[in-house]
Write a protein that holds these residues in place. Sequence first.
Motif: not given
Length: 79
Positions: A36-38, A43-54
């Motif tokens: 959530l912090d990340l 905020d402009t990056v899609d959450k699913s993209t952040v999750s996949r990258t993580i």
Amino acid sequence: MDAYLDILKQREIRPTAIRLLILKAMMRFERAFSLLDLENELDTVDKSTVSRTINLFLDHHLIHCIDDGLRQRLQLFRQ
């Protein structure tokens, strides 16, 4: 920028614009951080993209996950 590219290449992660953006955001955290912090930082990056990258970063041991019993936190392996 070259330092970020080197970090990804050392872990055999193909650098993309999004991966570099997420890595830069992660490097700004001085302590362990939550997903959530990340997401709030990016905020402009899609959450699913952040999750996949993580997940990719976890698979390549660029970051590790800490479960403190309340929530999972992420932290970079710093050299």
